[in-house]
Design an enzyme around this catalytic site. Structure first.
Site, PDB file in Angstrom:
ATOM      1  N   LYS A  83      30.589  35.285  14.741  1.00 46.99           N
ATOM      2  CA  LYS A  83      29.643  36.278  13.404  1.00 46.99           C
ATOM      3  C   LYS A  83      30.657  37.052  12.737  1.00 46.99           C
ATOM      4  O   LYS A  83      30.859  37.657  11.292  1.00 46.99           O
ATOM      5  CB  LYS A  83      28.584  36.671  14.316  1.00 46.99           C
ATOM      6  CG  LYS A  83      27.525  35.597  14.984  1.00 46.99           C
ATOM      7  CD  LYS A  83      26.475  35.926  15.234  1.00 46.99           C
ATOM      8  CE  LYS A  83      26.936  37.628  16.639  1.00 46.99           C
ATOM      9  NZ  LYS A  83      27.097  36.464  17.724  1.00 46.99           N
TER      10      LYS A  83
ATOM     11  N   ARG B  71      17.573  40.258  16.376  1.00 45.26           N
ATOM     12  CA  ARG B  71      18.058  39.046  17.698  1.00 45.26           C
ATOM     13  C   ARG B  71      16.719  38.913  18.732  1.00 45.26           C
ATOM     14  O   ARG B  71      17.098  38.232  19.422  1.00 45.26           O
ATOM     15  CB  ARG B  71      19.391  40.014  18.972  1.00 45.26           C
ATOM     16  CG  ARG B  71      20.227  39.580  18.570  1.00 45.26           C
ATOM     17  CD  ARG B  71      20.827  40.259  19.106  1.00 45.26           C
ATOM     18  NE  ARG B  71      22.750  40.664  18.777  1.00 45.26           N
ATOM     19  CZ  ARG B  71      23.565  40.512  19.137  1.00 45.26           C
ATOM     20  NH1 ARG B  71      23.899  39.880  19.860  1.00 45.26           N
ATOM     21  NH2 ARG B  71      24.572  40.396  18.455  1.00 45.26           N
TER      22      ARG B  71
ATOM     23  N   ARG C 249      38.871  36.783  23.219  1.00 45.75           N
ATOM     24  CA  ARG C 249      39.719  37.276  22.611  1.00 45.75           C
ATOM     25  C   ARG C 249      39.943  38.992  22.675  1.00 45.75           C
ATOM     26  O   ARG C 249      39.446  38.908  23.837  1.00 45.75           O
ATOM     27  CB  ARG C 249      37.762  37.693  22.219  1.00 45.75           C
ATOM     28  CG  ARG C 249      37.859  38.674  21.460  1.00 45.75           C
ATOM     29  CD  ARG C 249      36.103  39.010  20.762  1.00 45.75           C
ATOM     30  NE  ARG C 249      35.126  39.565  21.957  1.00 45.75           N
ATOM     31  CZ  ARG C 249      34.191  38.545  21.381  1.00 45.75           C
ATOM     32  NH1 ARG C 249      32.837  38.433  19.941  1.00 45.75           N
ATOM     33  NH2 ARG C 249      33.073  38.314  22.541  1.00 45.75           N
TER      34      ARG C 249
ATOM     35  N   ARG D 279      36.926  43.049  25.628  1.00 47.28           N
ATOM     36  CA  ARG D 279      35.334  44.084  26.132  1.00 47.28           C
ATOM     37  C   ARG D 279      35.394  43.842  26.730  1.00 47.28           C
ATOM     38  O   ARG D 279      35.555  42.896  27.806  1.00 47.28           O
ATOM     39  CB  ARG D 279      34.872  43.188  24.590  1.00 47.28           C
ATOM     40  CG  ARG D 279      34.432  43.721  23.118  1.00 47.28           C
ATOM     41  CD  ARG D 279      33.680  42.902  22.583  1.00 47.28           C
ATOM     42  NE  ARG D 279      32.543  42.574  22.894  1.00 47.28           N
ATOM     43  CZ  ARG D 279      31.297  42.135  21.610  1.00 47.28           C
ATOM     44  NH1 ARG D 279      32.040  42.098  20.818  1.00 47.28           N
ATOM     45  NH2 ARG D 279      30.110  41.981  22.259  1.00 47.28           N
TER      46      ARG D 279
ATOM     47  N   ARG E  31      24.593  36.671  28.912  1.00 49.26           N
ATOM     48  CA  ARG E  31      24.290  37.308  26.912  1.00 49.26           C
ATOM     49  C   ARG E  31      24.277  35.897  26.521  1.00 49.26           C
ATOM     50  O   ARG E  31      22.961  35.987  25.863  1.00 49.26           O
ATOM     51  CB  ARG E  31      25.769  37.553  26.574  1.00 49.26           C
ATOM     52  CG  ARG E  31      26.121  38.731  26.542  1.00 49.26           C
ATOM     53  CD  ARG E  31      27.618  39.275  26.801  1.00 49.26           C
ATOM     54  NE  ARG E  31      27.987  39.086  24.866  1.00 49.26           N
ATOM     55  CZ  ARG E  31      29.202  38.953  25.148  1.00 49.26           C
ATOM     56  NH1 ARG E  31      30.271  39.028  26.083  1.00 49.26           N
ATOM     57  NH2 ARG E  31      29.443  38.357  23.722  1.00 49.26           N
TER      58      ARG E  31
HETATM   59  P1  AP5 Z   1      34.232  37.220  16.645  1.00 49.84           P
HETATM   60  O1  AP5 Z   1      33.795  36.107  15.846  1.00 49.84           O
HETATM   61  O2  AP5 Z   1      34.334  38.196  17.577  1.00 49.84           O
HETATM   62  O3  AP5 Z   1      32.128  36.149  17.012  1.00 49.84           O
HETATM   63  P2  AP5 Z   1      30.257  36.535  16.808  1.00 49.84           P
HETATM   64  O4  AP5 Z   1      30.129  35.803  16.908  1.00 49.84           O
HETATM   65  O5  AP5 Z   1      31.544  38.266  16.585  1.00 49.84           O
HETATM   66  O6  AP5 Z   1      31.053  38.083  18.881  1.00 49.84           O
HETATM   67  P3  AP5 Z   1      30.454  38.361  19.788  1.00 49.84           P
HETATM   68  O7  AP5 Z   1      30.436  38.002  21.004  1.00 49.84           O
HETATM   69  O8  AP5 Z   1      30.420  39.876  18.824  1.00 49.84           O
HETATM   70  O9  AP5 Z   1      28.519  38.610  19.158  1.00 49.84           O
HETATM   71  P4  AP5 Z   1      27.716  39.106  20.902  1.00 49.84           P
HETATM   72  O10 AP5 Z   1      26.836  38.689  20.059  1.00 49.84           O
HETATM   73  O11 AP5 Z   1      27.798  38.571  22.020  1.00 49.84           O
HETATM   74  O12 AP5 Z   1      28.066  40.871  20.590  1.00 49.84           O
HETATM   75  P5  AP5 Z   1      27.871  41.725  19.835  1.00 49.84           P
HETATM   76  O13 AP5 Z   1      28.970  42.350  19.405  1.00 49.84           O
HETATM   77  O14 AP5 Z   1      27.204  41.458  18.305  1.00 49.84           O
HETATM   78  O15 AP5 Z   1      34.926  35.245  17.291  1.00 49.84           O
HETATM   79  C1  AP5 Z   1      34.977  35.352  19.159  1.00 49.84           C
HETATM   80  C2  AP5 Z   1      36.916  35.333  19.408  1.00 49.84           C
HETATM   81  O16 AP5 Z   1      36.700  33.972  18.445  1.00 49.84           O
HETATM   82  C3  AP5 Z   1      37.534  35.511  18.532  1.00 49.84           C
HETATM   83  O17 AP5 Z   1      38.290  35.971  18.858  1.00 49.84           O
HETATM   84  C4  AP5 Z   1      37.848  35.454  17.328  1.00 49.84           C
HETATM   85  O18 AP5 Z   1      39.522  35.647  16.858  1.00 49.84           O
HETATM   86  C5  AP5 Z   1      37.840  33.375  17.716  1.00 49.84           C
HETATM   87  N1  AP5 Z   1      37.190  32.466  16.934  1.00 49.84           N
HETATM   88  C6  AP5 Z   1      36.258  33.423  15.329  1.00 49.84           C
HETATM   89  N2  AP5 Z   1      36.047  32.642  14.653  1.00 49.84           N
HETATM   90  C7  AP5 Z   1      37.142  30.866  15.418  1.00 49.84           C
HETATM   91  C8  AP5 Z   1      36.904  29.780  14.668  1.00 49.84           C
HETATM   92  N3  AP5 Z   1      37.076  28.962  13.987  1.00 49.84           N
HETATM   93  N4  AP5 Z   1      37.946  29.028  15.096  1.00 49.84           N
HETATM   94  C9  AP5 Z   1      38.304  29.719  17.051  1.00 49.84           C
HETATM   95  N5  AP5 Z   1      38.503  30.739  17.136  1.00 49.84           N
HETATM   96  C10 AP5 Z   1      37.836  31.549  16.343  1.00 49.84           C
HETATM   97  O19 AP5 Z   1      26.880  42.569  20.113  1.00 49.84           O
HETATM   98  C11 AP5 Z   1      27.692  43.238  22.070  1.00 49.84           C
HETATM   99  C12 AP5 Z   1      25.955  43.443  22.451  1.00 49.84           C
HETATM  100  O20 AP5 Z   1      25.462  44.499  21.831  1.00 49.84           O
HETATM  101  C13 AP5 Z   1      24.762  42.925  23.191  1.00 49.84           C
HETATM  102  O21 AP5 Z   1      25.200  42.333  23.899  1.00 49.84           O
HETATM  103  C14 AP5 Z   1      23.226  43.540  22.806  1.00 49.84           C
HETATM  104  O22 AP5 Z   1      24.001  44.759  24.290  1.00 49.84           O
HETATM  105  C15 AP5 Z   1      23.791  44.201  21.792  1.00 49.84           C
HETATM  106  N6  AP5 Z   1      23.161  44.093  20.965  1.00 49.84           N
HETATM  107  C16 AP5 Z   1      23.595  44.392  19.585  1.00 49.84           C
HETATM  108  N7  AP5 Z   1      23.206  43.647  18.665  1.00 49.84           N
HETATM  109  C17 AP5 Z   1      21.481  44.213  19.289  1.00 49.84           C
HETATM  110  C18 AP5 Z   1      20.709  43.651  18.698  1.00 49.84           C
HETATM  111  N8  AP5 Z   1      20.527  43.197  17.767  1.00 49.84           N
HETATM  112  N9  AP5 Z   1      19.060  43.816  19.631  1.00 49.84           N
HETATM  113  C19 AP5 Z   1      19.412  44.914  20.411  1.00 49.84           C
HETATM  114  N10 AP5 Z   1      20.941  44.156  21.732  1.00 49.84           N
HETATM  115  C20 AP5 Z   1      22.064  44.288  20.269  1.00 49.84           C
END
Ligand code: AP5
Length: 215
Positions: free
Chosen positions: A13, A87, A124, A157, A168
């Protein structure tokens, strides 16, 4: 118009929404980044969020709605990608209350299997200063452990450790997957095979946005 980018942890994402910002002049809100920034600043919300995020739990819906409303009003009429929001069913309903002002163009699911998720998250690395995202295999920095963009140290992270990933994923299945039905009923659900390389995923994403008549 608002584009919702959804998918399990590590599905890409953040990577794809950054590409929308760079190539298609989108404005982006990553709710995860916003919460991490609040935690870094040490605000009351940030401190509470940090504890929940470290356990892989979701932050309360009303906190997220305030963050999202403020960002959308800031962005004005620009095309917006929301990375990681909504979410929960409640968040989807909250967003719908803004529909007249901020209509949702589509809910795009980045679909990917669990094994690939674990490989992506385990590899990552994130810049401790500018938050640029790398992967030790698919997107390595020029110098190991150092950010190409600003030269600061890369780190893992705190929620990217094995046992947190499992939690998660559980939370994603229980709270976020039901949104597929919610948006399918509204004919807004689109899917992309996110196991492809970054560039191939982005080509598909651009095509979907184009099909929506808003390219
Ligand atoms: P990356 O692009 O970082 O993936 P991502 O989907 O953004 O992963 P996240 O782990 O950040 O998502 P998440 O939803 O768990 O965490 P968030 O920060 O939103 O890619 C991942 C890795 O793969 C990278 O190293 C990248 O280089 C690599 N990669 C990417 N694409 C690739 C490809 N095509 N091929 C190969 N490699 C690739 O949320 C964190 C926390 O915040 C949540 O757990 C929750 O506690 C809180 N939170 C956030 N939003 C909410 C909400 N709406 N409601 C409640 N709590 C929330």
């Amino acid at each position: 118009m608002i584009y919702l980018l959804s998918g399990p942890p590590g599905s890409g994402k953040g990577t794809q929404s950054d590409m929308l910002v760079q190539s298609m002049q989108f404005k982006k809100l990553s709710t995860g980044d916003a919460l991490r920034a609040a935690a870094k600043m040490g605000t009351e919300v940030g401190r509470q969020a940090e504890a929940l995020m470290a356990r892989g739990e979701l932050v309360p819906d009303f906190v997220l709605f305030e963050i999202v409303k403020a960002a959308l009003r800031d962005f004005g009429t620009a095309r917006v990608v929301l990375d990681g929001y909504p979410r929960t069913q409640q968040q989807a309903h909250d967003l719908e209350t803004l529909q007249a002002e901020f209509p949702v163009a589509m809910f795009i699911l980045l679909r990917i299997g669990d094994r690939e998720i674990v490989a992506r998250i385990a590899g990552r690395r994130v810049c401790s200063q500018c938050q640029a995202v790398y992967h030790v295999q698919s997107r390595p920095p020029r110098q190991a452990g150092v950010c190409d963009a600003c030269g600061a140290a890369l780190e893992q992270r705190s929620d990217d450790m094995d046992e947190k990933i499992a939690r998660r994923l559980q939370v994603y299945r229980k709270e976020t997957e039901p949104l597929l039905d919610f948006y399918a009923q509204r004919q807004l659900l689109r899917e992309i095979d996110a196991a492809q390389a970054e560039g191939a995923v982005f080509v598909r994403l651009q095509a979907l946005i184009g099909e929506g008549g808003d390219a």
